[in-house]
Scaffold this active site. Structure first.
Site, mmCIF file in Angstrom:
data_model
loop_
_atom_site.group_PDB
_atom_site.id
_atom_site.type_symbol
_atom_site.label_atom_id
_atom_site.label_comp_id
_atom_site.label_asym_id
_atom_site.label_seq_id
_atom_site.Cartn_x
_atom_site.Cartn_y
_atom_site.Cartn_z
ATOM 1 N N CYS A 1 38.961 79.345 20.961
ATOM 2 C CA CYS A 1 39.153 78.824 19.605
ATOM 3 C C CYS A 1 37.975 79.202 18.713
ATOM 4 O O CYS A 1 38.147 79.629 17.571
ATOM 5 C CB CYS A 1 39.346 77.309 19.646
ATOM 6 S SG CYS A 1 39.747 76.579 18.044
ATOM 7 N N CYS B 1 42.805 70.117 23.162
ATOM 8 C CA CYS B 1 43.418 69.515 21.978
ATOM 9 C C CYS B 1 44.931 69.645 21.964
ATOM 10 O O CYS B 1 45.622 68.773 21.425
ATOM 11 C CB CYS B 1 42.808 70.116 20.708
ATOM 12 S SG CYS B 1 43.183 71.869 20.440
#
Length: 389
Positions: A101, A199
């Site tokens: 990410c 997440c």
């Protein structure tokens, strides 16, 4: 400078944005929508990037007095992080989605868009420091508060990305100080729990999530000699170092528990062995980058420290860029970063990230392609043939 502040909805990014404003920068806040179907509410401290997080970020931006936008990066996130996570597990590796990410979303896609729109830098709430040497070269260093140091997950950044990055919390002595500052500023997120886990798997059930995405097929559990000693319900559910959930149909010869040492997705096999076999004497990866200037002679062995997890202790090591060879031992033109720790690393899996430090400086990183166990196979202690007979 004109700064784009990435605001996750947490306390760190809110305080970082406020500090960027007080430093005299022209700041615009942005929240990244990373899911097309975000949960309305968080579950405790699990997950991030929900609708609630977006609203928390907007409230903080309003108090700071900066413009605020939500940018949809959900498709890029799915392709570069979620799909990569699935592909890595399918290949038998253990990926770190936070590294991907940072590498592909926050400091690639976001930074590229920011620069295209005329911004000079992207500011985040990471705990790390950027240092400029006497010649103007940027370096990434650990944060002042080592307990909160996040330089490991930023180890994928390049010199060009560091030149356009800003970490206003890097010199902060503690997270408690950041929370106190947030409370003084009137931020509602002052006592908001930190997010953790993956997440896009907010319930924390990675095993179930993977089974739903790629399916699960029964297969064999092997010892290091190749003997079948049990079965499993799906190889992708296991990670290197795992002890629980291993179904071995009979006692081991030494009576000691077995741990996952390797996942073989092509044959749907899981290899297990004694705890000692988790000790790794060498790691290497061909996908490596330097966070700033590389060593003057990376092909010569140099002293460093290696860290293999975000919260692991660094271990003294020797690293070197070496040529790769084909099956016949002939160099094929490719190279890899080989790292030999002074003491064995424990439970390292291909797919993990090894970050190399020199003092407090992040020198670079590699995605681990291969590992070499510090413990040779003990045919007598590990074989189950006698027991099975």
């Amino acid at each position: 400078m004109k700064v784009l502040a990435a605001m996750s909805g947490g306390v760190d990014s809110a305080v970082a944005a406020a500090r960027a404003v007080e430093a005299g920068h022209e700041v615009v806040g942005v929240h990244l929508a990373l899911s097309r179907m975000p949960g309305t509410l968080r579950t405790g401290a699990r997950g991030c990037c929900t609708i609630e997080d977006s609203m928390d970020a907007q409230r903080a931006a309003n108090i700071i007095g900066i413009p605020y936008y939500v940018w949809d990066f959900s498709e890029r996130f799915k392709l570069d992080v979620v799909d990569d996570f699935i592909a890595e597990y399918t290949a038998g590796r253990t990926p770190n989605p936070c590294m991907r990410c940072n590498e592909r979303i926050k400091f690639a896609a976001l930074l590229e868009k920011a620069l295209a729109l005329g911004f000079d830098a992207v500011a985040t709430g990471h705990y790390a420091n950027i240092v400029t040497d006497a010649d103007g070269n940027t370096e990434l260093h650990r944060a002042a508060a080592w307990a909160k140091d996040q330089s490991y997950v930023l180890g994928v950044l390049t010199a060009e990305q560091l030149a356009h990055s800003m970490f206003p919390l890097g010199a902060t002595p503690s997270k408690a100080e950041v929370r106190a500052e947030a409370a003084e500023r009137g931020f509602s997120v002052a006592n908001k729990p930190d997010s953790h886990d993956i997440c896009f798997i907010p319930d924390g059930n990675t095993r179930g999530w993977l089974a739903d995405k790629v399916g699960a097929e029964p297969g064999a559990v092997l010892d290091r000699t190749g003997a079948v000693i049990g079965t499993h319900d799906g190889a992708l559910a296991f990670t290197v170092g795992q002890r629980k959930g291993i179904s071995v149909g009979f006692p081991t010869n030494d009576g000691k528990p077995r741990f996952v040492l390797e996942i073989r997705p092509k044959t749907n096999e899981v290899v297990v062995g004694p705890r000692a076999a988790l000790d790794i004497a060498e790691i290497a990866g061909s996908k490596f980058t330097w966070a700033g200037l590389p060593p003057a002679h990376p092909d010569l062995a140099f002293d460093c420290e290696v860290q293999i997890r975000a919260h692991a202790d660094p271990v003294p090591a020797v690293a070197q860029v070496v040529p790769l060879a084909d099956a016949d031992g002939v160099p094929d033109g490719a190279v890899e970063l080989k790292i030999i720790p002074n003491e064995p690393l424990n439970g390292v899996a291909p797919g993990q990230t090894a970050v190399v430090y020199v003092g407090t400086r992040v020198l670079g990183q590699c995605t681990i392609d291969r590992t070499v166990s510090a413990v040779p196979v003990d045919l007598v202690a590990e074989s189950q043939a006698a027991v099975r007979a």
